[in-house]
Design a protein around this motif. Structure first.
Motif, short mmCIF file in Angstrom:
data_model
loop_
_atom_site.label_atom_id
_atom_site.label_comp_id
_atom_site.label_asym_id
_atom_site.label_seq_id
_atom_site.Cartn_x
_atom_site.Cartn_y
_atom_site.Cartn_z
N TYR A 121 0.70 -1.02 0.11
CA TYR A 121 -0.09 -0.08 0.02
C TYR A 121 0.83 1.42 -0.02
N GLY A 122 0.52 2.27 -0.79
CA GLY A 122 1.35 3.55 -0.88
C GLY A 122 0.21 4.60 -0.45
N ASP A 123 0.87 5.95 -0.67
CA ASP A 123 -0.01 7.15 -0.41
C ASP A 123 -1.38 6.91 -1.45
N ASP A 124 -1.19 6.54 -2.49
CA ASP A 124 -2.15 6.74 -3.73
C ASP A 124 -2.41 5.80 -4.57
N ARG A 125 -1.89 4.56 -4.26
CA ARG A 125 -1.86 3.39 -4.83
C ARG A 125 -1.82 2.25 -4.26
N VAL A 126 -2.17 0.97 -4.71
CA VAL A 126 -1.93 -0.41 -4.51
C VAL A 126 -1.33 -1.14 -5.29
N ARG A 127 -0.25 -1.99 -4.97
CA ARG A 127 0.59 -3.00 -5.79
C ARG A 127 0.27 -4.38 -5.32
#
Length: 412
Positions: free
Chosen positions: A336-342
């Motif tokens: 999980y990042g600030d504005d995305r999901v990998r």
């Protein structure tokens, strides 16, 4: 993939062949003129420098320099301006010319000046102010306004400088119009895609949603009226699956109906919990798969469309590993990042039998890629380390935005 060396100077092979042929042709032309008219200019004019050796070197250098005129036109314009000014100063206040001048009215500029000016006007995109200053210097030397009213000098200078500048401006205008037409065509194509997406959304809403709603209602009625507990449980599960399918379909229809060019900043977000993958991983472990599930970063809220897409990526990756790599170890990683999901699903290589390798329609990854791209994400799948499938394992990766607006989230 590395680009060939000629990409440093040209966009395609056609440009490369044309420029090389131009340089060779110009050198052959100049050599032929020198043989046909060996005494056009008086050799005594260049005795102070020992002949035309410097002119030959400069002309050859400018000729070869034409190969870089598309990428670096200023590399030619600066020396042309310097040589023109030096020629004028030496003729007016010094011992005489060092570049060949056949007639008194000939321009005091290098022989390839027209091509150099044309290239600067057409291909120079930055430092245009500096470019026009240098062009003005060269033009003044060619026109020699201090010799007015010498018509031959003015006419020769105009043909040498003003005409190629006007031709360059005309070509530049044609190129700008062509680029503008291309951009307009791209905008029309984007609008056509948006219209087609809206049409598909309406069709899905009118046809598929109606049928699934009927199925859910009938399953709910059967769960209430059925006498057999097993039938009621099956009907209730069917109703729950239908409700979930309706929710997913509403998300997809909402994404389809949003125009690609709609502004994003004013849309209200409807965040939900991150996708619950523990149960999905546990189901695969229950049938004997070796699955390791790791989560990196803080699991922040995401929209429903992103959560369901991430769930489908993991589901498809585990299904492919079960079918094509039985007995392999599978890593499921969610970051999980600030504005995305990998999301990454990777399985190791295996030599076990592939009993279910031929089952299914064979379009699971293609459909998954389309689904990921539909919500604005990127998708990648392929063998690990570039080896053939089965030799080094296989992986499926998707990078999803944290927020994907749909009709419901936009109207909330």
């Amino acid at each position: 993939m590395e680009h060939p060396w000629w990409r440093l100077l040209w966009n395609d092979r056609r440009e490369a062949v044309f420029d090389i042929a131009l340089v060779v042709g110009l050198h052959v032309f100049v050599w032929t003129l020198g043989r046909l008219y060996p005494e056009v200019s008086s050799p005594e004019s260049y005795d102070w420098i020992g002949g035309l050796w410097l002119a030959d070197i400069l002309n050859t250098a400018f000729g070869i320099g034409l190969l870089v005129r598309r990428r670096y036109p200023m590399w030619l314009l600066w020396p042309a301006a310097a040589v023109s000014v030096a020629q004028a100063l030496l003729i007016q206040f010094g011992p005489g010319p060092f570049m060949q001048v056949n007639l008194p009215s000939d321009p005091w500029a290098p022989g390839l000046t027209p091509l150099i000016l044309y290239a600067a006007v057409v291909y120079q995109r930055r430092s245009r102010g500096q470019m026009w200053v240098l062009i003005g210097v060269v033009t003044a030397v060619c026109l020699r306004p201090w010799t007015f009213p010498d018509a031959d000098t003015v006419l020769g200078g105009a043909l040498w400088s003003i005409v190629p500048i006007l031709l360059g401006l005309s070509a530049l205008g044609l190129r700008d119009r062509a680029e503008r037409a291309e951009r307009e065509q791209e905008l029309r194509a984007a609008q056509a895609r948006a219209d087609e997406r809206a049409r598909l959304a309406v069709e899905m809403h009118d046809v598929v949603t109606h049928r699934i709603n009927l199925m859910v209602l009938q399953a709910g009625a059967l769960a209430v009226a059925g006498e057999d507990p097993a039938v009621r449980r099956a009907a209730d599960e069917l109703r729950a699956s239908g409700s979930q399918a309706l929710a997913e379909l509403r998300d997809l229809v909402g994404v389809l109906r949003r125009s690609e060019t709609d502004p994003q900043e004013d849309r209200a977000e409807t965040p939900e919990s991150p996708p619950d993958l523990d149960e999905l991983v546990a189901e695969s472990q229950a049938v004997g798969m070796s699955v390791e599930y790791t989560v990196d970063g803080a699991a922040g809220p995401v929209t429903a469309a992103v959560a369901r897409t991430a769930y489908r990526v993991v589901q498809e990756g585990l299904t492919n590993a079960h079918k094509h790599a039985p007995g392999a170890h599978v890593d499921v990683r969610v970051r999980y990042g600030d504005d995305r999901v990998r999301v990454l699903v990777r399985n190791t290589a295996t030599d076990g039998p592939r009993e279910h390798a031929d089952s299914g329609g064979g379009v699971g990854l293609l459909g998954l890629q389309q689904r990921v791209e539909l919500v604005g994400g990127t998708f990648r799948s392929g063998p690990v380390d570039g080896g053939p499938e089965g030799a080094g394992g296989f992986e499926v990766e998707a990078v999803l935005p944290g927020y994907v607006p749909t009709e419901e989230s936009a109207d909330a």
